[in-house]
Design a protein around this motif. Sequence first.
Motif, PDB file in Angstrom:
ATOM      1  N   LYS A   1      94.697  75.814  19.867  1.00 31.12           N
ATOM      2  CA  LYS A   1      93.159  75.958  19.949  1.00 31.12           C
ATOM      3  C   LYS A   1      92.824  75.124  18.329  1.00 31.12           C
ATOM      4  CE  LYS A   1      89.779  78.902  20.583  1.00 31.12           C
ATOM      5  NZ  LYS A   1      89.657  80.272  20.792  1.00 31.12           N
ATOM      6  N   LEU A   2      92.070  73.782  18.861  1.00 30.47           N
ATOM      7  CA  LEU A   2      91.147  73.386  17.305  1.00 30.47           C
ATOM      8  C   LEU A   2      90.728  74.442  16.571  1.00 30.47           C
ATOM      9  CD1 LEU A   2      91.261  69.603  18.179  1.00 30.47           C
ATOM     10  CD2 LEU A   2      93.456  71.260  17.169  1.00 30.47           C
ATOM     11  N   ASN A   3      91.355  75.065  15.461  1.00 37.42           N
ATOM     12  CA  ASN A   3      89.954  75.790  14.782  1.00 37.42           C
ATOM     13  C   ASN A   3      89.707  74.882  13.274  1.00 37.42           C
ATOM     14  OD1 ASN A   3      89.587  78.150  15.568  1.00 37.42           O
ATOM     15  ND2 ASN A   3      91.057  78.383  15.000  1.00 37.42           N
ATOM     16  N   PHE A   4      88.061  74.671  13.233  1.00 38.53           N
ATOM     17  CA  PHE A   4      87.318  74.003  11.757  1.00 38.53           C
ATOM     18  C   PHE A   4      86.863  74.114  11.307  1.00 38.53           C
ATOM     19  CE2 PHE A   4      86.939  70.799  15.836  1.00 38.53           C
ATOM     20  CZ  PHE A   4      88.236  70.013  15.461  1.00 38.53           C
ATOM     21  N   LYS A   5      86.849  74.262  10.023  1.00 36.77           N
ATOM     22  CA  LYS A   5      85.951  74.823   8.495  1.00 36.77           C
ATOM     23  C   LYS A   5      85.208  74.128   8.669  1.00 36.77           C
ATOM     24  CE  LYS A   5      86.531  74.991   3.757  1.00 36.77           C
ATOM     25  NZ  LYS A   5      87.474  74.930   2.819  1.00 36.77           N
ATOM     26  N   TYR A   6      84.346  73.446   9.382  1.00 36.74           N
ATOM     27  CA  TYR A   6      83.010  72.797   8.931  1.00 36.74           C
ATOM     28  C   TYR A   6      82.438  72.936  10.569  1.00 36.74           C
ATOM     29  CZ  TYR A   6      83.720  72.368   4.151  1.00 36.74           C
ATOM     30  OH  TYR A   6      84.054  72.689   3.306  1.00 36.74           O
ATOM     31  N   ASP A   7      82.811  74.074  11.636  1.00 33.46           N
ATOM     32  CA  ASP A   7      82.567  73.846  13.120  1.00 33.46           C
ATOM     33  C   ASP A   7      80.884  73.151  13.864  1.00 33.46           C
ATOM     34  OD1 ASP A   7      83.950  73.882  15.385  1.00 33.46           O
ATOM     35  OD2 ASP A   7      82.263  75.382  15.856  1.00 33.46           O
ATOM     36  N   LYS A   8      80.178  73.583  12.878  1.00 33.35           N
ATOM     37  CA  LYS A   8      79.018  73.128  13.098  1.00 33.35           C
ATOM     38  C   LYS A   8      78.497  71.200  12.367  1.00 33.35           C
ATOM     39  CE  LYS A   8      76.769  77.991  13.093  1.00 33.35           C
ATOM     40  NZ  LYS A   8      76.117  79.021  12.238  1.00 33.35           N
ATOM     41  N   ILE A   9      79.193  71.780  11.577  1.00 31.76           N
ATOM     42  CA  ILE A   9      78.954  69.684  11.362  1.00 31.76           C
ATOM     43  C   ILE A   9      80.107  69.275  11.980  1.00 31.76           C
ATOM     44  CG2 ILE A   9      79.468  68.050   9.022  1.00 31.76           C
ATOM     45  CD1 ILE A   9      79.050  70.541   7.050  1.00 31.76           C
ATOM     46  N   ASN A  10      80.867  69.061  12.510  1.00 36.89           N
ATOM     47  CA  ASN A  10      82.329  68.859  14.218  1.00 36.89           C
ATOM     48  C   ASN A  10      80.833  68.251  14.734  1.00 36.89           C
ATOM     49  OD1 ASN A  10      84.545  67.620  12.148  1.00 36.89           O
ATOM     50  ND2 ASN A  10      84.577  70.183  11.993  1.00 36.89           N
ATOM     51  N   LYS A  11      80.513  69.861  15.279  1.00 37.47           N
ATOM     52  CA  LYS A  11      79.599  69.523  16.723  1.00 37.47           C
ATOM     53  C   LYS A  11      78.645  68.547  16.464  1.00 37.47           C
ATOM     54  CE  LYS A  11      81.061  73.202  18.350  1.00 37.47           C
ATOM     55  NZ  LYS A  11      80.823  75.211  18.477  1.00 37.47           N
ATOM     56  N   GLU A  12      77.497  68.536  15.240  1.00 33.70           N
ATOM     57  CA  GLU A  12      76.785  67.486  15.081  1.00 33.70           C
ATOM     58  C   GLU A  12      77.076  66.190  14.983  1.00 33.70           C
ATOM     59  OE1 GLU A  12      73.705  68.346  15.442  1.00 33.70           O
ATOM     60  OE2 GLU A  12      73.782  69.962  15.830  1.00 33.70           O
ATOM     61  N   MET A  13      79.118  65.684  14.266  1.00 36.99           N
ATOM     62  CA  MET A  13      78.655  64.825  13.544  1.00 36.99           C
ATOM     63  C   MET A  13      79.436  63.868  15.333  1.00 36.99           C
ATOM     64  SD  MET A  13      79.045  63.574  10.229  1.00 36.99           S
ATOM     65  CE  MET A  13      80.195  62.138  10.217  1.00 36.99           C
ATOM     66  N   ASP A  14      80.319  65.114  16.004  1.00 38.01           N
ATOM     67  CA  ASP A  14      80.251  64.592  17.376  1.00 38.01           C
ATOM     68  C   ASP A  14      79.695  64.219  18.451  1.00 38.01           C
ATOM     69  OD1 ASP A  14      82.956  65.186  16.750  1.00 38.01           O
ATOM     70  OD2 ASP A  14      82.763  67.144  18.109  1.00 38.01           O
ATOM     71  N   LYS A  15      77.803  64.815  18.344  1.00 32.86           N
ATOM     72  CA  LYS A  15      76.982  64.413  18.893  1.00 32.86           C
ATOM     73  C   LYS A  15      76.490  63.159  18.636  1.00 32.86           C
ATOM     74  CE  LYS A  15      75.143  69.229  19.636  1.00 32.86           C
ATOM     75  NZ  LYS A  15      74.013  69.580  19.475  1.00 32.86           N
ATOM     76  N   ILE A  16      76.390  62.443  16.379  1.00 29.70           N
ATOM     77  CA  ILE A  16      76.048  62.018  15.938  1.00 29.70           C
ATOM     78  C   ILE A  16      76.578  60.421  17.043  1.00 29.70           C
ATOM     79  CG2 ILE A  16      75.986  59.828  14.080  1.00 29.70           C
ATOM     80  CD1 ILE A  16      75.096  62.978  12.771  1.00 29.70           C
TER      81      ILE A  16
ATOM     82  N   GLN B   1      77.536  59.180   5.642  1.00 34.49           N
ATOM     83  CA  GLN B   1      75.795  59.050   5.363  1.00 34.49           C
ATOM     84  C   GLN B   1      75.438  60.395   6.361  1.00 34.49           C
ATOM     85  OE1 GLN B   1      73.538  56.078   6.532  1.00 34.49           O
ATOM     86  NE2 GLN B   1      71.749  57.162   5.595  1.00 34.49           N
ATOM     87  N   HIS B   2      76.135  60.627   7.677  1.00 35.34           N
ATOM     88  CA  HIS B   2      75.622  62.065   8.672  1.00 35.34           C
ATOM     89  C   HIS B   2      75.747  63.211   7.900  1.00 35.34           C
ATOM     90  CE1 HIS B   2      72.901  59.845  11.279  1.00 35.34           C
ATOM     91  NE2 HIS B   2      73.731  58.528  11.218  1.00 35.34           N
TER      92      HIS B   2
END
Length: 161
Positions: A74-89, A107-108
């Motif tokens: 199960k992947l856990n990310f230190k910056y989970d919210k940033i990861n989700k936003e970067m995925d959307k970008i 930049q993002h």
Amino acid sequence: MNKISKRPRTTLEQKIMILNHHHKSQNSQAETVNHFKTKYSISTSSFSEWLKDEQNLRSLYNNSNEFLRNSKRKLNFKYDKINKEMDKIVQSALQENQVINEPMLRQHWCKLVSIYGVQDPKRISSFSHGWLTQFKKRNGISKNKKPIELVENDYDLFDSN
């Protein structure tokens, strides 16, 4: 001396397959575990946890790519919210056939760390090489894929306006 072979841990995709089998067969948890225990490393307690977390597992499966579906952890990310936003970008850029490169991602990243209040001085201006590597895997980004071109030394910045 005999070499003992360990049964492999289950991937997200295999967990979903086992859960589907369990519901379709209407077997008990113990019967389902016994059916799969020779092929996978599975116990009654772990299967019970899967059943409790089934909605989240299915949601993760439905919203993930092949890399995540075949991950055994199960992947856990230190910056989970940033990861989700970067995925959307990245997904948005892919839909618009835009080039994705490291400067654009950087930049993002810098915009998002200020929004989410990241305090680590090393992460305010950039992500780690390890993060970038995993991010590319997670999003299916490679240098050889079209229309995606991840060119690490391409300094033409992506215009986000």
